[in-house]
Motif scaffolding. Structure first.
Motif, mmCIF file in Angstrom:
data_model
loop_
_atom_site.group_PDB
_atom_site.id
_atom_site.type_symbol
_atom_site.label_atom_id
_atom_site.label_comp_id
_atom_site.label_asym_id
_atom_site.label_seq_id
_atom_site.Cartn_x
_atom_site.Cartn_y
_atom_site.Cartn_z
ATOM 1 N N ARG A 186 0.134 5.806 0.223
ATOM 2 C CA ARG A 186 -0.810 6.910 0.308
ATOM 3 C C ARG A 186 -0.167 8.141 -0.315
ATOM 4 N N ARG A 208 -9.693 -0.942 -4.937
ATOM 5 C CA ARG A 208 -8.320 -0.978 -4.387
ATOM 6 C C ARG A 208 -7.833 0.414 -3.990
ATOM 7 N N GLU A 222 -5.376 6.830 -1.493
ATOM 8 C CA GLU A 222 -4.972 5.641 -0.750
ATOM 9 C C GLU A 222 -4.971 4.474 -1.725
ATOM 10 N N ASP A 232 -4.216 0.474 -2.206
ATOM 11 C CA ASP A 232 -4.017 -0.835 -1.573
ATOM 12 C C ASP A 232 -3.929 -1.918 -2.642
ATOM 13 N N SER A 233 -3.449 -3.083 -2.229
ATOM 14 C CA SER A 233 -3.330 -4.232 -3.141
ATOM 15 C C SER A 233 -2.666 -3.828 -4.446
ATOM 16 N N SER A 251 0.829 -1.205 0.000
ATOM 17 C CA SER A 251 0.000 0.000 0.000
ATOM 18 C C SER A 251 0.865 1.257 0.000
#
Length: 126
Positions: free
Chosen positions: A17, A65, A80, A82-83, A15
């Motif tokens: 950000r 995601r 953000e 993720d994955s 991940s």
């Protein structure tokens, strides 16, 4: 002026950000978006958010995601991620739609955005 930050190198599945800080005093009046550009490819829409956060839209490849958000009090937007996948590797740009005020319509094309940040590099290793 927009300043993007938060990029880096991450393994697949990880991940990150991203942040986009604006010096624009009326940041909260405008929709904004994230785009990305991989080497040898055109600039691709990633996600957009309306001026008051009541409307968001994502490219199908990142739906579920990635999450876009903003804090108008801080004149900052976020992405953000993720994955993460290797195909997410690109230079990520934030953009502000200063040509349209207090409007919840979202743009998905680069020419709909008047102000751009310098980009932050995301590299996802397999």
């Amino acid at each position: 002026q927009l300043q993007a930050s938060g990029g880096g190198v991450v393994q697949a599945g990880g991940s990150l950000r991203l942040s986009c800080a604006a010096s624009e005093r009326a940041f909260g009046n405008y929709g904004m978006a994230w785009f990305r550009q991989a080497p040898g490819k055109g600039r691709e829409f990633v996600a957009a958010i309306s001026w008051n956060s009541d409307n968001t839209h994502y490219h199908y490849s990142v739906e579920g995601r990635f999450a876009i958000s903003r804090d108008n009090a801080k004149s900052t937007a976020y992405l953000e991620m993720d994955s993460l996948k290797p195909e997410d590797s690109a230079l990520y740009y934030c953009a502000l739609r200063t040509g349209l005020q207090l409007d919840s319509r979202l743009g998905t094309n680069p020419w709909e955005y008047e102000e751009w940040g310098q980009g932050t590099l995301v590299t996802v290793s397999s």
